[in-house]
Design an enzyme around this catalytic site. Structure first.
Site, mmCIF file in Angstrom:
data_model
loop_
_atom_site.group_PDB
_atom_site.id
_atom_site.type_symbol
_atom_site.label_atom_id
_atom_site.label_comp_id
_atom_site.label_asym_id
_atom_site.label_seq_id
_atom_site.Cartn_x
_atom_site.Cartn_y
_atom_site.Cartn_z
ATOM 1 N N LYS A 293 0.817 -1.191 0.037
ATOM 2 C CA LYS A 293 -0.104 0.073 0.121
ATOM 3 C C LYS A 293 0.824 1.138 0.169
ATOM 4 O O LYS A 293 1.992 1.356 0.199
ATOM 5 C CB LYS A 293 -0.839 0.045 1.174
ATOM 6 C CG LYS A 293 -1.997 -1.129 1.349
ATOM 7 C CD LYS A 293 -2.545 -0.945 2.565
ATOM 8 C CE LYS A 293 -3.812 -1.996 2.750
ATOM 9 N NZ LYS A 293 -4.800 -1.821 1.926
ATOM 10 N N ARG A 367 -10.573 -11.637 1.692
ATOM 11 C CA ARG A 367 -11.356 -12.724 1.029
ATOM 12 C C ARG A 367 -10.608 -13.970 1.064
ATOM 13 O O ARG A 367 -11.245 -15.066 1.208
ATOM 14 C CB ARG A 367 -11.609 -12.259 -0.370
ATOM 15 C CG ARG A 367 -10.782 -12.244 -1.456
ATOM 16 C CD ARG A 367 -11.011 -11.254 -2.365
ATOM 17 N NE ARG A 367 -11.173 -10.143 -2.205
ATOM 18 C CZ ARG A 367 -11.321 -9.101 -3.032
ATOM 19 N NH1 ARG A 367 -11.428 -9.288 -4.488
ATOM 20 N NH2 ARG A 367 -11.129 -7.695 -2.805
#
Length: 510
Positions: A293, A367
């Site tokens: 990030k 996920r």
């Protein structure tokens, strides 16, 4: 803080000791351009027209959110009166009530008031009852008094003056109000736990710390708790979960907490007592992994475990309320870090149910840990499974910071969650989960890819999870926009503990 309920029928002039009872302040509501009613009218009579004179002089117009603290009042047991403007009576909604309640609490908390008598819960709120008003007032006060100072060397908590609050309610609402008070305190305690876990720094709130917190919760509230380590997770073939964890020196944990409030789901109760399973994403720090990030605001990625935190908070609230329901909390928790052995874009991994996944972005890791937890949840033969996750930035773009994203193909379950969100004033918005979006997850090399591109990113993330939740009623809550606040008010919100708690309260009543 001590809360209590006392019945009073102001419409019949039966003050039930409120006029003479000792208190530092009595809180009264005044509608805009309306004659005084209820408690305000009776207090006006007892104080020989004081409140009427204040309104007539223009010191209290009744404008929504306005307040006036009147000192040295004579004729009643309270030494002060706090007048709160309510706006137009025919437009007094739950939103207007919430604003009035928070305005009142701010004045009281900013003073040396130690004991308050609160009459606003008896106001005529559109489509709401007195018990709802009590619980809402408790949650608003607890939100305003919450502070996170555990990590400061010299915490400046200050001595809180307010110690006791007495709620005036209609006689017909007394029993329901007492239950609502108990529920409100339990939910507030759960929210505080959720906030604390979210606000802790990632060097403290590690997967191991969450495992220890689960065990303590089990001891305190008689929950059955299992905390599985690396080898046990490997034995379960949770290849997707473990692929995310392997880049960190912090060992992963797989936490299962069981609350049994309705008895075993066997014999004549078979199916009736099937549990609700809550699955919480527990990434205690998310660097993005190899797909790292940007540095700006990366510190906020300690909040990537707020789904797990909300499951902890809800389990605590459920246990404190003593709901006649079976609830199971499942939390896969690890860090997502870059390392020489970390998961790489292009890797193909195998989930617990045998599905192969092509990893196109290691920052779509939530996920990958949730899918194995959803497969694990099947063993409980659940009545429903709800997963909670700070899953996608796309949900923030779609809904901002007000609504939690709700995804489900089960209309009944989705409707129950939306009803609970409205009742709890913890709003959610249902987003699509059409099969057409599944095509975006196609992979040339595996059963599916872990991302579906930029279009409808929150939808395709939910579509990914749906592949692992086909064998039971399932819903997904994306709390990326609602789990915490940034800027000057930075901190965990405790959401969606109110929504989940209300959903479970409603299920227990079925």
């Amino acid at each position: 803080m001590d809360f209590s309920i006392k019945a009073c029928d102001w419409s019949k002039g039966e003050a039930n000791g409120f006029l003479t009872g000792k208190s530092d302040v009595i809180v009264l509501g005044v509608f805009e351009a309306q004659t005084l009613t209820g408690a305000a009218r009776d207090m006006d009579v007892a104080t020989k027209g004081l409140i009427s004179r204040v309104v007539k002089a223009g010191d209290m117009s009744g404008r929504a959110g306005s307040t006036l603290l009147v000192p040295e009042v004579t004729g009643i047991g309270a030494s002060r009166v706090l007048l709160v403007g309510l706006g137009k009576q025919d437009a007094f909604s739950q939103k207007a009530y919430g604003e009035a309640v928070r305005a009142a609490w701010r004045v009281i908390l900013g003073s040396k008031i130690g004991q308050a008598t609160f009459t606003l819960a008896q106001l005529p709120i559109l489509e709401r009852t007195g018990d709802w008003a009590v619980r809402t007032a408790v949650l608003a006060l607890r939100e305003l008094t919450y502070k996170f100072t555990q990590m400061k060397s010299k915490p400046d908590n200050g001595a809180r003056s307010l110690k006791k609050i007495v709620f005036s309610v209609d006689s017909a609402d007394e029993k329901a109000a007492k239950l609502a008070l108990k529920q409100g305190v339990a939910i507030a305690n759960g929210m505080d736990l959720t906030r604390d876990l979210g606000n802790l720094p990632p060097n403290v709130c590690t997967p191991t710390y969450l495992g220890q917190t689960a065990k303590k919760l089990g001891r305190d509230w008689k929950l059955k708790v299992e905390v599985l380590g690396q080898k046990q997770i490997e034995a379960l073939n949770m290849g997707s979960f473990l692929s995310v964890a392997k880049g960190s020196v912090e060992p992963p944990q797989f936490i299962v907490m069981q609350y049994q409030g309705a008895g075993a789901d066997t014999g004549k109760a078979k199916g009736k007592n099937a549990p609700i399973v809550l699955v919480g994403k527990g990434i205690t720090f998310d660097s993005g992994g190899i797909s790292i990030k940007p540095g700006e605001a990366m510190d906020e990625m300690k909040y990537d475990m707020c789904g797990a935190g909300s499951v902890f908070g809800t389990m605590r609230a459920v246990a404190e309320m003593g709901l006649k329901l079976n609830v199971i909390g499942v939390i896969p928790t690890c860090e997502n870090m870059p390392a020489g052995n970390a998961l790489k874009p292009g890797d193909i991994i195998t989930a617990m149910n045998g599905t192969t996944i092509e990893v196109l972005n290691t920052d779509a890791e939530g996920r990958l840990i949730l899918c194995d937890a959803l497969t694990y949840a099947e063993r409980f033969k659940p009545a429903a499974v709800i997963d909670v996750a700070t899953l996608t930035g796309a949900c923030v773009i779609a809904l901002g910071h007000h609504n939690t994203g709700l995804f489900s193909k089960d209309d009944a379950l989705a409707g129950q969650l939306l009803d609970a969100s409205r009742e709890a004033v913890d709003p959610a918005w249902r987003l699509p989960l059409d099969d057409e979006y599944q095509d975006q997850l196609k992979s040339n090399f595996a059963d599916l890819a872990n991302i579906g591109g930029r279009p409808a990113g929150s939808v395709t993330a939910a579509c990914f999870l749906s592949r692992f939740a086909a064998n039971y009623p399932w819903a997904h809550l994306d709390i990326a926009g609602t789990a915490w606040k940034s800027g000057a008010a930075k901190g965990a919100t405790g959401r969606p503990v109110p929504l989940l708690s209300q959903f479970l309260i409603d299920r227990a009543a079925l």
